[in-house]
Motif scaffolding. Structure first.
Motif, PDB file in Angstrom:
ATOM      1  N   ALA A  13      -4.030  -8.005   1.261  1.00 42.24           N
ATOM      2  CA  ALA A  13      -3.881  -6.553   1.314  1.00 42.24           C
ATOM      3  C   ALA A  13      -2.416  -6.135   1.365  1.00 42.24           C
ATOM      4  N   SER A  14      -1.566  -6.970   1.951  1.00 41.60           N
ATOM      5  CA  SER A  14      -0.149  -6.619   2.060  1.00 41.60           C
ATOM      6  C   SER A  14       0.520  -6.502   0.693  1.00 41.60           C
ATOM      7  N   PHE A  15      -0.064  -7.105  -0.328  1.00 40.38           N
ATOM      8  CA  PHE A  15       0.536  -7.060  -1.667  1.00 40.38           C
ATOM      9  C   PHE A  15       0.170  -5.790  -2.432  1.00 40.38           C
ATOM     10  N   PHE A  16      -0.817  -5.023  -1.925  1.00 33.56           N
ATOM     11  CA  PHE A  16      -1.087  -3.720  -2.543  1.00 33.56           C
ATOM     12  C   PHE A  16      -0.944  -2.573  -1.540  1.00 33.56           C
ATOM     13  N   GLY A  17      -0.288  -2.863  -0.406  1.00 33.55           N
ATOM     14  CA  GLY A  17      -0.044  -1.818   0.592  1.00 33.55           C
ATOM     15  C   GLY A  17      -1.221  -1.525   1.475  1.00 33.55           C
ATOM     16  N   GLY A  18      -2.125  -2.500   1.660  1.00 29.83           N
ATOM     17  CA  GLY A  18      -3.333  -2.285   2.430  1.00 29.83           C
ATOM     18  C   GLY A  18      -3.140  -2.378   3.927  1.00 29.83           C
ATOM     19  N   MET A  19      -4.244  -2.263   4.663  1.00 28.13           N
ATOM     20  CA  MET A  19      -4.250  -2.230   6.123  1.00 28.13           C
ATOM     21  C   MET A  19      -4.801  -3.540   6.674  1.00 28.13           C
TER      22      MET A  19
END
Length: 436
Positions: free
Chosen positions: A295-301
């Motif tokens: 998720a960190s690679f698409f700005g997720g939580m």
């Protein structure tokens, strides 16, 4: 028979965690029902976290797909439904306020990295030894109070374009408050009657009620801003050494809280498994940190297997993670078709989230079984979390707990300081085979 099923599901066919043919229709139905409840809840949690709604939904969908895939190879639990957690929402909002949205991808990446280390060495088993479960309840109670107070004003919020110079008790305000009161009563009555049989029904009915009411009365409606999803490396942009240090500390604390919540959820999910299959918290942690890192690679939580969604999944008839795959597919539809979310009234979402917050706060009542000391310390923790800050409140409470324990052992039991320290660490020296 149930014990035989449990042994077979656990030791012979791990793939059964993801799919059992004879239960497929029930899993499909459960996925649809749970998604009905998860969508408005996830929207509210994303709003509380100060994240874009589409990002919150995308996180839930992505975590659902990862959970289904890992259920084939390394099942952690069998009916847990992943998603963004209400208990972590104020923490993420605090992160955005401190580091800026542009640096949150790095925070989530570091959170996943710490969780990967905890998973690798199976340290999750020690966390609840270091942090008593009743303090976690106190932490969540303080967070729940924050959530409730955040959303309560939406119950009387005027629609966009309404005159704001009128007296508070204007006709428009009275109409919205009346709608909120009726909606709250309807939701609570349905929840009380169907929470053990049809848990998604109160949420679905409330949303339908809100949509129908908005056709006749002008109310504030949800607006969802389109997000341009792009894949990018989670590289931070900090302008001071202090921010670097605080970011590492913040990520570590976020990782620990996330893991503790998952361990507690897994224990509860195991108890409601229809085939009485045991959960494996370390396998669940594997799925969580992979989801968080992705998720960190698409700005997720951040995500975890939420107890509310997992309980709904169970009561809706789920037997395997196929239901979670269905949840992921349905939520993905709304990620790319967010215009349909514009029909949701704010007051309906506010009822749901205020209920969630109050329910978290009332979790303090469950601590009575631990005794008066636990109740008092958990209440202090809740107050500090609400007033001082989430991490600060927990740390201060742990210090208070440590000082009280030291005084009891040193003064009352006349125990030397070295023995007290040794006694504390002794509880961690539990046979690994017994813990596993």
């Amino acid at each position: 028979m149930k014990n035989e099923n449990t042994e077979q599901d656990q030791n012979i066919d791990h793939g059964s965690a993801a799919f059992i043919a004879k239960y497929a229709s029930r899993d499909l139905q459960a996925g649809v029902i749970t998604a009905t409840m998860a969508i408005p809840l996830s929207i509210g949690i994303a709003m509380m976290s100060d994240y874009p709604i589409q990002v919150g939904l995308a996180t839930v969908a992505f975590a659902s797909f990862i959970a289904f895939i890992f259920a084939i190879f390394r099942p952690g639990n069998y009916i847990g439904a992943p998603g963004i957690a209400a208990g972590l929402a104020p923490i993420l909002a605090m992160g955005i306020a401190t580091f800026g949205m542009e640096n949150m991808a790095f925070i989530i990446f570091m959170t996943a990295t710490f969780q990967a280390v905890i998973w690798k060495f199976n340290w999750q088993r020690y966390l609840l030894m270091a942090v008593p479960s009743y303090l976690v309840e106190g932490l969540l109670a303080g967070i729940g109070l924050k959530i409730a107070l955040k959303f309560l004003p939406f119950l009387w919020m005027l629609p966009a374009g309404a005159a704001t110079d009128e007296a508070f008790w204007s006709d428009a305000r009275i109409q919205i408050i009346a709608l909120s009161v009726v909606g709250t009563i309807l939701f609570l009555l349905l929840f009380k009657k169907f929470k053990d049989t049809k848990p998604a029904l109160p949420y679905f009915t409330l949303i339908v009620y809100g949509i129908v009411a908005s056709l006749f009365i002008d109310v504030k409606m949800l607006t969802v801003e389109d997000v341009n999803f792009t894949l990018a490396l989670p590289i931070p942009n900090f302008d001071s050494l202090y921010l670097w240090a605080y970011a590492i500390f913040f990520s570590l604390m976020l990782a620990v809280v996330d893991v503790i919540e998952q361990v507690m959820s897994n224990a509860a999910i195991e108890k409601i498994d229809p085939l009485e299959r045991p959960s494996n918290s370390n396998n669940s942690l594997l799925s969580i940190w992979v989801s968080n890192m992705g998720a960190s690679f698409f700005g997720g939580m951040t995500n975890l297997d939420g107890l509310a969604k997992s309980s709904t999944n169970h009561l809706a008839g789920a037997y395997t993670k196929l239901s979670v795959l269905v949840i992921g597919i349905l939520i993905t539809f709304f990620v790319f078709n967010s215009q349909y979310l514009h029909y949701l009234p704010y007051f309906a979402l506010a009822i749901i989230m205020s209920f969630v917050g109050i329910k978290m706060f009332l979790g303090l009542l469950h601590i009575a079984a631990f005794g008066p000391y636990a109740v008092l310390l958990a209440t202090v923790c809740a107050g500090l979390v609400f007033k001082v800050g989430i991490f600060e409140g927990l740390i201060i409470t742990l210090i208070i707990h440590g000082v009280i324990s030291y005084v009891i052992f040193s003064e009352i039991e006349s125990m030397p300081a070295g023995t007290i320290v040794s006694k504390y660490f002794q509880k961690f020296k539990v046979d690994d085979q017994e813990l596993n």
